[in-house]
Write an enzyme that holds these catalytic residues in place. Structure first.
Site, PDB file in Angstrom:
ATOM      1  N   ARG A  25      39.909 135.629  -3.508  1.00 17.76           N
ATOM      2  CA  ARG A  25      40.140 134.632  -2.688  1.00 17.76           C
ATOM      3  C   ARG A  25      41.570 134.611  -2.098  1.00 17.76           C
ATOM      4  O   ARG A  25      42.148 133.699  -1.423  1.00 17.76           O
ATOM      5  CB  ARG A  25      39.982 133.267  -3.118  1.00 17.76           C
ATOM      6  CG  ARG A  25      38.352 133.287  -3.409  1.00 17.76           C
ATOM      7  CD  ARG A  25      37.485 133.146  -2.524  1.00 17.76           C
ATOM      8  NE  ARG A  25      35.959 132.908  -3.106  1.00 17.76           N
ATOM      9  CZ  ARG A  25      34.893 133.006  -2.380  1.00 17.76           C
ATOM     10  NH1 ARG A  25      34.973 133.681  -1.329  1.00 17.76           N
ATOM     11  NH2 ARG A  25      33.659 132.672  -2.831  1.00 17.76           N
TER      12      ARG A  25
ATOM     13  N   ASP B 107      28.670 140.434  -6.631  1.00 13.89           N
ATOM     14  CA  ASP B 107      29.084 139.290  -5.590  1.00 13.89           C
ATOM     15  C   ASP B 107      29.901 138.107  -6.124  1.00 13.89           C
ATOM     16  O   ASP B 107      29.553 137.032  -5.821  1.00 13.89           O
ATOM     17  CB  ASP B 107      27.673 138.890  -4.936  1.00 13.89           C
ATOM     18  CG  ASP B 107      28.057 138.052  -3.572  1.00 13.89           C
ATOM     19  OD1 ASP B 107      26.965 137.708  -3.002  1.00 13.89           O
ATOM     20  OD2 ASP B 107      29.049 138.010  -3.134  1.00 13.89           O
TER      21      ASP B 107
END
Lengths: 425, 314
Positions: A64, A305
């Site tokens: 992130r 993922d």
């Protein structure tokens, strides 16, 4: 600086060796493989009783950074990947701001070089800001180090734009990865559309939203003679279409995630937001089809993922919780338990799905196999280890996993990247 | 008579036939209290009951508040706009703060499915679900069943039709669970775009023909159509909805002679039912409201009070 691995049952995509061998690594490259090597090395690793695979490669993770560093950073993501046995990862561009220009790609690359340990390659966006309106400067992104392009998190739903993206990307020679979701069909949804979503009284995502895009992109790839890689396939029907497309000679590749070959939408019955993911968990029929697709090679890669979210983000009602679960640290355990122990995949097939095929997709020519001359990226797996997933064990900044409490078989023992041990139990 | 053992009332899916019958039986005694001059029994004296509504409501909240007050409990109301939800406090945080003031029960309504269960799992207070998302509205279904039983004498073997936007209706779901557990046969009727996938697996039959449905059912329960559904493209027009799925006097020509017309309220007169029918001889809509207080008194009593029948005034 050299490293010697002794007593290794070497597993490559084409075969697993019957006899144990030794592997000598020097200056980050596999120098010699032989029945017995007695040279002195800086470090020695005993792989007795374990499976030695080429370094695992995850083509689909979300670190992130920039923008949401409280969930994960390139640094914490690298540690989680190394613990999970991954020596290379490709990270998706839905950061804040989006990785649609070289400066963001360079930020991720420089951060990963600072931390070292494993290889991190950025995936650039297909459209600027992932806005489904204008293409990114694909040459620039490739030159900045992107190994693929994707709007993952979102789908390029504008068909004309996707056609242009395919044509342009073919010229640039960079693979495109599609997150298949027709947003008009899935909009507002929280889980798979079915009996469970009706009983729970929440908006469901019909499998349609994935399959209409899989069908569309197969048509485009066929018409334009390009390649396409489908991210996180979750449905029986998607697997069927890909199988058929491959038979017809269309350059389709696909990946599936551990949660889509392990869990069904039953996992949401008690409103566990860690089981809220996109594409959503589907039905048992779909789980079985994904496994079959992995077995017969319709699905080329296993990818996680990995989608970290902070506790306060997930501590919400199902409608408002963000989608995604972490996956780097549980992938090997789930593969061994659900696929190898269940006789769905052989060990060479694991090496193919988790190393050779991802290396091919990402254009990493010197990775994906344990051979003399290849990069010394090696994952040693203890397939007999029995362990329970616990929150405290996670190295990632986030622990949003629906597998906490689950008993798994198979664990990474040692991860070696560029000839250095980057993780050991 | 069976015992009540659950801490909270979250839905009818997790209740068995005996527990539902216990609530309905207990409600009978409490209905009488509301008809007295002094509408009060001391059963829950000293108990604190909070209504925590994150979605607007007039009648359900008033109904719960009256139920609690008639049992002599202390009540306060917290509405979403006045609570710190707008300051970004999470639902669980808000509820825990309230619980820290030593409340005995929290009656919660929220637009997201699952919130009452999350609260019940993490808190000691009894949680009563006043409606969560499209999932469940157990007290509404209980008062609906109470009304049916009162008017027609039984539920087993009856044919009940729920008409309207089933897809988004927590009232429909709770009624399907409750009625089928008590042996009724439930039919759902409405535009195909508003019938959810898999509704048959809950035990309901689907019939798009309103005339057929009117002919065959002992109870007709139209639901409120939210006017936004046309904006969301589920319906081509409200005009066509009223024409094909709205109930009016003419269409009731072929209804059973003792048919009950019910509605959870508020009604869109002229849309799902005509004013004439809403106020007409078959309508028990106002009885539903009266029974709502009794049913909610029964639930509060079972969750918070002593076991056995309510005592007389001292």
């Amino acid at each position: 600086m050299s490293l010697l691995i002794k007593n290794a049952i070497i597993v490559n995509a084409d075969k697993a060796s019957k006899q144990a061998q030794d592997i000598l690594i020097d200056k980050g490259v596999i120098k010699k493989i032989a029945a017995s090597i007695n040279e002195k090395a800086t470090t020695t690793v005993d792989a007795k009783g374990m499976h030695v695979l080429p370094g695992l490669i995850d083509v689909h993770v979300h670190f992130r950074e920039p923008g949401q560093e409280h969930k994960e950073t390139v640094e914490s993501g690298i540690h989680a990947a190394a613990k999970g046995g991954f020596t290379s990862v490709l990270c998706m561009p839905n950061t804040i701001p989006v990785m649609d220009n070289r400066s963001i790609a360079e930020l991720v690359i420089s951060e990963s070089k600072r931390v070292g340990m494993i290889n991190v390659y950025p995936i650039g966006a297909i459209t600027k800001g992932q806005n489904n309106e204008e293409l990114t400067d694909m040459f620039e992104l490739k030159e900045a180090g992107c190994k693929a392009l994707s709007d993952d998190g979102r789908c390029v739903t504008n068909s004309r734009l996707m056609r242009l993206a395919f044509e342009y990307a073919k010229m640039v020679d960079i693979p495109l990865i599609q997150h298949c979701e027709d947003h008009s069909l899935s909009c507002g949804s929280v889980m798979n559309e079915g009996i469970n979503s009706t009983v729970l009284g929440v908006k469901g995502d019909p499998g349609l939203s994935e399959t209409v895009i899989v069908a569309r992109d197969i048509e485009l790839a066929d018409y334009l003679g390009t390649r396409i890689h489908f991210a996180h396939m979750s449905l029986k029907r998607s697997v069927e279409m890909i199988r058929d497309a491959k038979k017809r000679g269309i350059q389709v590749t696909a990946e599936a995630c551990p949660h889509h070959f392990t869990l069904t939408d039953d996992a949401l019955k008690d409103f566990n937001t860690c089981a809220k993911v996109n594409p959503p968990l589907r039905t048992q029929e779909d789980v079985d089809a994904v496994k079959e697709g992995l077995k017969d090679g319709t699905i080329d890669c296993i990818a996680t993922d990995h989608a970290p979210h902070a506790k306060e983000d997930k501590e919400m009602d199902l409608d408002h919780a963000p989608c995604g679960m972490v996956g780097l640290e549980t992938a090997v355990g789930l593969v061994v338990t659900e696929l190898v122990a269940a006789k769905v995949l052989s060990w060479p097939q694991v090496a193919e799905r988790m190393s050779a095929a991802p290396a091919k997709l990402a254009g990493l020519a010197n990775k994906g196999a344990i051979e003399e001359g290849k990069d010394a990226d090696i994952t040693i797996i203890d397939s007999k280890a029995e362990w329970t997933v616990t929150e405290a064990d996670f190295v990632s900044k986030s622990t949003n996993s629906p597998f906490i409490g689950r008993e798994l078989k198979g664990r990474v023992h040692t991860t070696i990247c560029g000839g250095k041990v980057v993780y050991k139990t | 008579m069976s015992e009540w053992t659950k801490k909270s009332l979250l839905d009818l899916q997790t209740l068995n036939k005996e527990e539902i019958e216990l609530i309905l039986e207990t409600a009978k005694s409490f209905k009488e209290v509301s008809a007295r001059e002094v509408k009060k029994v001391p059963a829950l004296r000293g108990k604190t009951v909070v209504t925590l509504f994150f979605e607007p409501s007039t009648r359900t909240r008033a109904s719960f508040e009256l139920a609690a007050k008639r049992l002599s409990a202390d009540t306060i109301n917290i509405a979403s706009s006045t609570s710190s939800q707008t300051k970004g406090e999470s639902v669980l945080d808000t509820a825990r703060n309230i619980e820290a003031m030593n409340v005995d029960a929290i009656i919660v309504r929220h637009s997201s499915s699952g919130v009452p269960k999350i609260l019940s799992d993490h808190m000691d207070a009894a949680i009563i679900n006043a409606g969560d998302g499209c999932r469940a509205h157990p007290t509404q279904a209980l008062l609906d069943m109470f009304t049916i039983q009162e008017k027609l004498g039984h539920i087993k073997g009856l044919n009940v039709a729920i008409i309207g936007d089933i897809k988004h209706s927590r009232v429909a779901r709770s009624n399907i669970w409750g009625l089928t557990k008590l042996g009724a046969k439930v039919t759902v009727c409405g535009p195909a775009t508003l019938i959810p996938v898999g509704i048959e697996s809950l035990g309901a039959t689907v019939d798009y023909d309103l005339d057929n449905v009117i002919k065959n059912n002992d109870v007709l329960m139209p639901l409120r159509i939210q006017l936004e559904r046309q904006q969301e493209k589920y319906l081509p027009s409200l005009r066509e909805y009223a024409k094909k799925f709205g109930i009016n006097k003419a269409k009731l020509k072929n209804a059973k002679k003792d048919v009950l017309i019910m509605h959870p309220g508020p009604t869109n007169r002229g849309l799902e039912l005509s004013a004439e029918v809403a106020d007409g001889e078959y309508s028990v809509i106002l009885d539903q409201v009266t029974n709502g207080v009794a049913v909610r008194m029964a639930i509060l009593y079972l969750l918070l009070g002593a076991r056995g029948k309510p005592s007389e005034d001292e």
